[in-house]
Design an enzyme around this catalytic site. Structure first.
Site, mmCIF file in Angstrom:
data_model
loop_
_atom_site.group_PDB
_atom_site.id
_atom_site.type_symbol
_atom_site.label_atom_id
_atom_site.label_comp_id
_atom_site.label_asym_id
_atom_site.label_seq_id
_atom_site.Cartn_x
_atom_site.Cartn_y
_atom_site.Cartn_z
ATOM 1 N N ASN A 20 0.365 9.495 -2.203
ATOM 2 C CA ASN A 20 -0.088 8.402 -1.346
ATOM 3 C C ASN A 20 0.175 8.763 0.111
ATOM 4 O O ASN A 20 0.719 9.823 0.402
ATOM 5 C CB ASN A 20 0.593 7.079 -1.755
ATOM 6 C CG ASN A 20 2.094 7.158 -1.602
ATOM 7 O OD1 ASN A 20 2.605 7.340 -0.504
ATOM 8 N ND2 ASN A 20 2.810 7.058 -2.720
ATOM 9 N N PRO B 70 8.876 4.386 -13.958
ATOM 10 C CA PRO B 70 9.979 3.431 -13.884
ATOM 11 C C PRO B 70 9.986 2.778 -12.508
ATOM 12 O O PRO B 70 9.661 3.435 -11.506
ATOM 13 C CB PRO B 70 11.222 4.310 -14.058
ATOM 14 C CG PRO B 70 10.792 5.691 -13.712
ATOM 15 C CD PRO B 70 9.335 5.778 -14.051
ATOM 16 N N PHE C 129 11.004 -2.876 -0.078
ATOM 17 C CA PHE C 129 9.895 -2.991 0.859
ATOM 18 C C PHE C 129 8.678 -3.492 0.097
ATOM 19 O O PHE C 129 8.554 -3.268 -1.109
ATOM 20 C CB PHE C 129 9.586 -1.629 1.496
ATOM 21 C CG PHE C 129 10.441 -1.347 2.696
ATOM 22 C CD1 PHE C 129 11.796 -1.115 2.542
ATOM 23 C CD2 PHE C 129 9.901 -1.348 3.971
ATOM 24 C CE1 PHE C 129 12.616 -0.883 3.640
ATOM 25 C CE2 PHE C 129 10.700 -1.113 5.082
ATOM 26 C CZ PHE C 129 12.051 -0.885 4.924
HETATM 27 N N1 CTP Z 1 9.425 0.698 -5.928
HETATM 28 C C1 CTP Z 1 10.267 1.446 -6.734
HETATM 29 N N2 CTP Z 1 9.796 2.052 -7.849
HETATM 30 C C2 CTP Z 1 8.488 1.945 -8.192
HETATM 31 C C3 CTP Z 1 7.603 1.191 -7.386
HETATM 32 C C4 CTP Z 1 8.105 0.587 -6.255
HETATM 33 O O1 CTP Z 1 11.454 1.551 -6.411
HETATM 34 N N3 CTP Z 1 8.038 2.550 -9.278
HETATM 35 C C5 CTP Z 1 9.983 -0.002 -4.775
HETATM 36 C C6 CTP Z 1 9.509 0.498 -3.439
HETATM 37 O O2 CTP Z 1 10.365 1.493 -2.937
HETATM 38 C C7 CTP Z 1 9.554 -0.760 -2.597
HETATM 39 C C8 CTP Z 1 9.243 -1.862 -3.585
HETATM 40 O O3 CTP Z 1 9.544 -1.330 -4.848
HETATM 41 O O4 CTP Z 1 10.843 -1.017 -2.079
HETATM 42 C C9 CTP Z 1 7.864 -2.408 -3.588
HETATM 43 O O5 CTP Z 1 6.910 -1.418 -3.755
HETATM 44 P P1 CTP Z 1 5.359 -1.781 -3.873
HETATM 45 O O6 CTP Z 1 4.614 -0.517 -4.111
HETATM 46 O O7 CTP Z 1 4.942 -2.624 -2.707
HETATM 47 O O8 CTP Z 1 5.426 -2.713 -5.142
HETATM 48 P P2 CTP Z 1 4.821 -2.559 -6.549
HETATM 49 O O9 CTP Z 1 5.899 -2.777 -7.533
HETATM 50 O O10 CTP Z 1 4.088 -1.300 -6.663
HETATM 51 O O11 CTP Z 1 3.849 -3.803 -6.609
HETATM 52 P P3 CTP Z 1 2.267 -3.872 -6.368
HETATM 53 O O12 CTP Z 1 1.744 -2.483 -6.487
HETATM 54 O O13 CTP Z 1 1.843 -4.761 -7.447
HETATM 55 O O14 CTP Z 1 2.114 -4.449 -5.008
#
Ligand code: CTP
Length: 399
Positions: free
Chosen positions: A208, A303, A323
């Site tokens: 990304n 995870p 975040f």
């Molecule tokens: N995060 C994480 N592990 C993942 C996905 C996300 O630790 N597998 C953490 C990111 O570091 C961030 C937060 O979760 O602090 C939110 O990430 P985001 O990508 O916005 O959330 P998602 O869970 O992916 O939700 P969505 O894609 O539905 O917005």
């Protein structure tokens, strides 16, 4: 931060001694006074004249310099500083420190001092990896000596590996950290940062656009307040933060493992843009074009690192900060995310391309906590980082 501080700089006899000239300059630019001490071998690599000129002070090198004895004495010299820095710390100097020798001015000062000591090792990779050296390093760490570096890389002797002395700015950051009396002194904080790469085959991956800039800035802001920071990063473009323990990973699974290894911590800031999905079974060899047939990728869910750590029954950090990068309904989504993941705070931002935030230098965030939502004005990512670090310090201070 170094204004009015005095550093006793012991320069050992290694090729990296030349970097001390730059180190002295940078320390003085920051307002520190430098009392230079050179071992006899150091004089083979840099001249006392250059060191004295840059430090603006006399170079001390002889234990039996009677004038100095009469005026100050080596015991007093060992006490004048706020911090003793040994750079380069050669294998021999470290061994003599570990053994408690006092047979020249440098080793005597190190034995006599009652101020904290920071060493920047520099030596050949095999010498560094030698069991005797590792024993000495473990003993010195046990005695409370702080270390900066060594770095891995090409060495003057033509070999490659750990043993290169840290760069002057890395040493300056470590000095600032050692002398910080900031509100996060004694606190250990974990920061995740950057994107993750999820392999498709040995040459392709899913990624990304995260640059890691915000995570790097947060880590540096936490260090500036005195925290010990473990920085777990995916393959990010942003430079690595200075003064942190850096763990480089590629995939979400590796990031989770590194995060679990870094625990316990007082607080975790999860700024990484972790890939939500990985290819279920990455191909062991490169996928070849096959007569126009398109490959089909089957995905598996990664995870959720933030949720996993936030929901730990034992050893959960006291403060968990996540975040939320959103393109719609920023606040509502962030509030829901905070509850779903079980973290304490969410730093939410709007990452629609027209905001220029993802990959840019500025950020406009909302801090979502149990108590409500704070809208912070648009500001540089470093300012967001400083403000967040201060808030973390306040929250940990109230524990
Ligand atoms: N995060 C994480 N592990 C993942 C996905 C996300 O630790 N597998 C953490 C990111 O570091 C961030 C937060 O979760 O602090 C939110 O990430 P985001 O990508 O916005 O959330 P998602 O869970 O992916 O939700 P969505 O894609 O539905 O917005």
């Amino acid at each position: 931060m170094l204004g009015g501080k005095r550093i006793l700089l012991i320069i050992g006899g290694g090729i990296a001694a030349y970097k001390c000239l730059d180190l002295i300059r940078r320390l003085r630019e920051r307002g520190a006074a430098v009392t230079p001490v050179m071992t006899r071998a150091a004089g083979e690599f840099v001249t006392p004249l250059s060191v004295a000129a840059l430090a603006g002070e006399t170079v001390h090198s002889d234990l039996f310099d009677l004038t100095a004895e009469a005026e100050m004495g080596h015991i007093q010299l060992s006490r004048v500083a706020d911090l003793v820095v040994v750079a380069p710390a050669t294998a021999d100097l470290l061994a003599r420190m570990a053994g408690g020798h006092a047979d020249d001015l440098a080793s005597t000062l190190l034995m006599a001092t009652d101020t904290p000591v920071l060493v920047a090792p520099a030596m050949n990779v095999r010498m560094y990896e030698h069991r005797a050296m590792q024993r000495n390093i473990a003993a010195l760490k046990g005695d409370g000596v702080r270390f900066v570096g060594p770095n891995a890389g090409d060495m003057a002797c033509g070999e490659h590996g750990p043993g290169r002395m840290s760069e002057p700015m890395e040493i300056v950051t470590a000095i600032e950290q050692a002398m910080a009396d900031g509100p996060l002194q004694g606190r250990r904080v974990l920061v995740t940062s950057g994107p993750t790469h999820e392999p498709i085959d040995p040459v392709r991956y899913i990624a990304n656009r995260s640059s890691g800039a915000q995570g790097t800035a947060i880590a540096e802001a936490l260090v500036a307040l005195g925290a010990e920071v473990v920085f777990v990063t995916g393959p990010a473009d942003a430079p690595r933060p200075l003064g942190c323990g850096v763990v480089e990973v590629e995939s979400a699974q590796q990031m989770l493992d590194a995060v679990q290894d870094a625990l316990p911590v007082d607080a975790g800031v999860f700024a990484a843009a972790v890939a939500d999905w990985r290819v279920k079974t990455a191909n062991g060899s490169k996928i070849k074009k096959d007569d126009g047939k398109l490959p089909v990728l089957e995905f598996a869910e990664n995870p959720d690192i933030l949720a996993t750590v936030s929901r730990m029954n034992e050893g959960r950090p006291g403060l968990m900060v996540g975040f939320a990068a959103e393109t719609d309904d920023v606040i509502a989504n962030a509030q829901a995310k905070r509850l779903r993941k079980g973290c304490d705070w969410i730093v939410a931002n709007d990452v629609r391309p027209e905001t220029g935030i993802m990959g840019g230098t500025e950020n406009a965030v909302h801090l979502v906590t149990e108590g409500g939502v704070e809208d912070w004005p648009r500001m540089g990512k470093r300012d967001v980082a400083r403000r967040l670090a201060m808030r973390i310090a306040e929250a940990l201070g109230q524990e």
